[in-house]
Design a protein around this motif. Sequence first.
Motif, short mmCIF file in Angstrom:
data_model
loop_
_atom_site.label_atom_id
_atom_site.label_comp_id
_atom_site.label_asym_id
_atom_site.label_seq_id
_atom_site.Cartn_x
_atom_site.Cartn_y
_atom_site.Cartn_z
N PRO A 253 4.49 -0.37 4.49
CA PRO A 253 3.22 0.12 3.92
C PRO A 253 2.81 1.46 4.53
N TRP A 254 2.17 2.27 3.73
CA TRP A 254 1.64 3.55 4.23
C TRP A 254 0.35 3.28 4.99
N ARG A 255 0.24 3.87 6.16
CA ARG A 255 -0.97 3.74 6.98
C ARG A 255 -1.81 5.00 6.95
N PRO B 37 0.83 -1.21 0.00
CA PRO B 37 0.00 0.00 0.00
C PRO B 37 0.86 1.26 0.00
N GLY B 38 0.49 2.23 -0.84
CA GLY B 38 1.21 3.49 -0.92
C GLY B 38 0.37 4.64 -0.44
N ALA C 273 -3.53 3.91 0.87
CA ALA C 273 -2.98 3.66 2.20
C ALA C 273 -3.91 2.80 3.05
N LEU C 274 -3.31 2.16 4.07
CA LEU C 274 -4.06 1.32 5.01
C LEU C 274 -4.75 2.19 6.06
#
Length: 376
Positions: A134-136, A88-89, A93-94
Amino acid sequence: MNDSITFLHSSDWQLGMMRRFLGPDGQARFAQARLDAIVRIGEVAKTTGAAFVVVTGDVFEHNQVERQTILRACEALKRIEVPVILLPGNHDALEPGSLWTSAQWTGHAPDHVTVLTGTEPFEVLPGVEIVGAPWRSRRPVSDPAAPGYEELAADGKTRILLAHGQLASLSGGLSDVPTINQAALEAAVAEGKVRYVGLGDRHSMIRVTDRIWYSGTQEVTAPEELEPGNVLAVTLDPANDTIAVEPIRVGAWHMVEHHAELDDEDSLTALEDWFAELPDKERTYVRLAARGSLPLPLLSRLDAMIDAQGEVFASVERWVKFWTVQPAPDAGDLDMLQLSGPARAAMEELRQALAGGDESAGAALTLMHRLARDAG
């Protein structure tokens, strides 16, 4: 692991992306092309013997893409016959409401596709680990790559880091979120924490070092991108501590800029010839800049040319920022229109306005000339 291993590195698929400069037909073909490129990545995996595929962020354009986009992505991913690891970017995002937790994704994603939701190492093959950051959130508060490697041991394992974000050296100081510390990344490689760093976010393919790469997007998204439309075939040889990276083209679209000097019939003919020589017109967007001045008949011819080429190409757009073609109306050109009554009066009024420096009057005169010519 001692044997060499080949894998593919891609990023920034941004499925569901809309391009304002494409009409409905062009946009539909562009969206399909981004999916077709994924299928071609699967074909490259076969021909290169790649053991797996990694995608370093922004698989989707945003977390609210249409259900159809997610389902078609799942179908394209099924065509890749080796494990696929997605990061995920910033675009996907997450965050709460992420598509990665939606029923559309969880109910249809192929079993061989893994989404990295944490920073713990993932063993993709015996002796080969993937670790991701990963991006959150779309707005991280610190280096977005650091969580992926800062806790790793410098043990020399065959480990691949996936990260997403801008390097300070490439952002020009314009990034509004924290950038990736390039020196720290290089140190993680030198210390043996990771063997390769696959980056995403830049749509251009960029070699940062021999072991740190941006793959770029699988299909071009803007004319200023450098070498988009590739997937990277990365071969690691742990025994000899060597690496080879080969870009392989999977994209089919082109986006080009062209600057034209227009001041006479020959220059207009040269522009027509330039359009004629471009290949793959139905998959090409042209951003056209021009300057100069043209008599009204030639200006009308220019307008007609751009309109016609816009029907042939995916899109032809006047680059407003760099479009300074001025009308050079000749009295004879206007008199040849043989206008009378209100139309003649309007023409004379526009003529005087143009002489007074009103540029919009020039555009109106050009349109009047073209309409009168076509009516005749």
